[in-house]
Scaffold this active site. Structure first.
Site, PDB file in Angstrom:
ATOM      1  N   GLY A 109       0.838  -1.196   0.000  1.00 35.91           N
ATOM      2  CA  GLY A 109       0.000   0.000   0.000  1.00 35.91           C
ATOM      3  C   GLY A 109       0.871   1.244   0.000  1.00 35.91           C
ATOM      4  N   TYR A 110       0.322   2.335  -0.499  1.00 35.35           N
ATOM      5  CA  TYR A 110       1.119   3.558  -0.647  1.00 35.35           C
ATOM      6  C   TYR A 110       0.290   4.791  -0.321  1.00 35.35           C
ATOM      7  CZ  TYR A 110       5.362   5.823  -2.402  1.00 35.35           C
ATOM      8  OH  TYR A 110       6.546   6.514  -2.502  1.00 35.35           O
ATOM      9  N   GLN A 117       6.566   6.467   5.527  1.00 32.85           N
ATOM     10  CA  GLN A 117       7.445   5.572   6.275  1.00 32.85           C
ATOM     11  C   GLN A 117       8.371   4.788   5.352  1.00 32.85           C
ATOM     12  OE1 GLN A 117       5.777   3.333   9.497  1.00 32.85           O
ATOM     13  NE2 GLN A 117       4.130   4.798   9.841  1.00 32.85           N
ATOM     14  N   ARG A 133      -1.034  -2.749  -6.453  1.00 37.56           N
ATOM     15  CA  ARG A 133      -1.687  -3.203  -7.674  1.00 37.56           C
ATOM     16  C   ARG A 133      -0.951  -2.610  -8.867  1.00 37.56           C
ATOM     17  NH1 ARG A 133      -6.508  -1.765  -4.950  1.00 37.56           N
ATOM     18  NH2 ARG A 133      -7.785  -3.536  -4.339  1.00 37.56           N
ATOM     19  N   GLY A 136      -1.901   0.758 -11.082  1.00 33.97           N
ATOM     20  CA  GLY A 136      -2.947   1.539 -10.438  1.00 33.97           C
ATOM     21  C   GLY A 136      -2.439   2.924 -10.073  1.00 33.97           C
ATOM     22  N   SER A 138      -1.767   4.267  -7.124  1.00 32.74           N
ATOM     23  CA  SER A 138      -0.656   4.236  -6.171  1.00 32.74           C
ATOM     24  C   SER A 138       0.627   3.741  -6.817  1.00 32.74           C
ATOM     25  CB  SER A 138      -1.013   3.350  -4.974  1.00 32.74           C
ATOM     26  OG  SER A 138      -2.069   3.910  -4.220  1.00 32.74           O
ATOM     27  N   HIS A 171      -1.418   1.710  13.652  1.00 34.07           N
ATOM     28  CA  HIS A 171      -2.661   2.052  14.337  1.00 34.07           C
ATOM     29  C   HIS A 171      -3.204   0.733  14.873  1.00 34.07           C
ATOM     30  CE1 HIS A 171      -6.000   4.363  15.592  1.00 34.07           C
ATOM     31  NE2 HIS A 171      -6.742   4.325  14.507  1.00 34.07           N
ATOM     32  N   GLU A 259      -8.900  12.654  16.949  1.00 35.54           N
ATOM     33  CA  GLU A 259      -9.312  13.011  15.590  1.00 35.54           C
ATOM     34  C   GLU A 259     -10.709  13.615  15.566  1.00 35.54           C
ATOM     35  OE1 GLU A 259      -6.791   9.497  13.305  1.00 35.54           O
ATOM     36  OE2 GLU A 259      -8.893   9.205  13.808  1.00 35.54           O
TER      37      GLU A 259
END
Length: 395
Positions: A109-110, A117, A133, A136, A138, A171, A259
């Site tokens: 993931g990006y 990070q 992907r 895509g 990202s 998280h 948040e």
């Protein structure tokens, strides 16, 4: 081998079924990252830090980091409570580079946290790859950032296959609310957390400035007996300024409250309420915005960040000081029950269910854009756009 899995906008879990049982994550899984580590970390000697003198007063004081003191980097007094903290001197760059020299960090993931990070860890000399992907959005963003297909940019499945024996999150959402997310790690791996206290973009921008964002660390499972050591080392490697200890549950609760509260939700509500009252009483949009937002973000909030609330008060006029000292208590009295209700809803899972339901909608992005556009097109923020354009540095 280390594998970092970013779940900020992960589409589904089947691609990561090897390290985790279950499925059902949605886009609510913000800042959820996973690391897999095999190399045992090493402790390093503490250092003593000394500071200069500090004298209270707006024009002559030095910021609080120059308070005269001699301290270890492990235990500090926070308002009368002793807490352990970890700083970069615990894991100097050459030490964690040596520690990770035979390992690969695989980032899946990006999103903001994943990209921030991953780039920081790579710039700190670690061997990092990214799994996305192919072709895509990202994937294209990663290529723009210098990731090369076949070298350090791979498909999700290729990167996930490089998993090791430590699962790392940024998280605790997926673990704490596992009944809803169905994320249940195997018992024979370490499960750790390093949670930067800010957006992934800030993690990256502060790193590029030679600074660092503070992060919390936690251990959910310690199969190896070295889980905390891994968390500290990884926290430093991704660019954290200092790290403090928490639990997965406390990190999630405080994060979700923050948040929805003063960091984002409450501040929008307060800005809007004051702006509307000023406008209703005949003040122009530019005056209402300057007295509500611009002065806060450009003048006063930086003073709080530099040296605390009392410092900001001391830097203002006597009329401003008197008004603030008289009125913060009524605001505290009115808003505290709202925060108590908010915490209750976070703790009982109501906020989690709400987030999962909304963010799992097939029309999530379209619905989100409608809500954000409502804020963007409101008078307060269209006025803000004009005010910001008038800042001298933007000419």
């Amino acid at each position: 081998m280390i594998s970092l899995r970013v779940l900020r906008s992960l589409p589904s879990l089947p691609t990561i079924s090897q390290p985790i049982r279950g499925s059902g994550l949605s886009r609510t899984s913000y800042r959820h990252l996973s690391f897999f580590v095999k190399t045992p970390p090493t402790f390093f000697n503490h250092q003593i830090l000394k500071g200069g003198d500090f004298k209270l007063g707006c024009s002559t004081s030095k910021p609080p980091h120059s308070l005269s003191q001699v301290r270890t980097i492990k235990t500090l007094d926070f308002g009368g409570t002793k807490e352990k903290v970890y700083e970069r001197s615990d894991w100097p760059k050459e030490k964690y580079q040596e520690f990770f020299k035979n390992d690969t960090i695989a980032v899946i993931g990006y999103g903001p946290q994943g990209s921030g990070q991953a780039l920081n860890a790579k710039d700190n000399g670690l061997n990092v790859i990214v799994g996305l992907r192919e072709n895509g959005r990202s994937w294209n963003e990663a290529r723009k950032d210098g990731w090369e297909p076949g070298k350090n940019l791979f498909s999700i499945n290729e990167a996930v296959e490089k998993a090791g024996n430590t699962l790392y999150f940024s998280h605790g959402f997926s673990i704490v609310y596992n009944k809803e997310t169905k994320v249940i790690p195997p018992n024979d791996i370490d499960v750790i957390l390093v949670a930067p206290k800010g957006s992934g973009r800030t993690v990256r921008s502060l790193f590029l400035q030679g600074r660092g964002i503070n992060s919390s660390i936690a251990v959910h499972q310690d199969s190896s007996g070295k889980a905390k050591d891994k968390a500290v080392a990884l926290g430093v490697a991704i660019g954290s300024g200092y790290l403090y200890e928490t639990t997965f549950q406390k990190e999630v609760y405080s994060d979700l409250v923050g948040e929805r509260g003063v960091l984002m939700g409450a501040i929008q509500g307060l800005f809007l309420a004051q702006y509307e009252v000023l406008r209703a009483n005949g003040h122009s949009p530019s005056e209402a915005f300057n007295e509500t937002v611009e002065e806060a973000t450009q003048s006063l909030y930086p003073l709080i960040g530099e040296n605390g609330m009392d410092w900001m008060y001391s830097c203002c006029s006597t009329t401003a000081q008197r008004g603030a000292l008289d009125w913060y208590k009524p605001f505290h009295k009115v808003t505290k029950p709202v925060f108590e209700e908010l915490y209750k809803k976070v703790a009982d899972g109501s906020e989690t269910r709400r987030s999962l339901e909304k963010n799992s909608s097939p029309n999530y992005r379209e619905e989100l854009e409608v809500e954000l556009k409502e804020i963007k097109d409101s008078e307060i923020w269209t006025t803000g756009k004009v005010v910001r354009s008038l800042r001298p540095e933007r000419k």
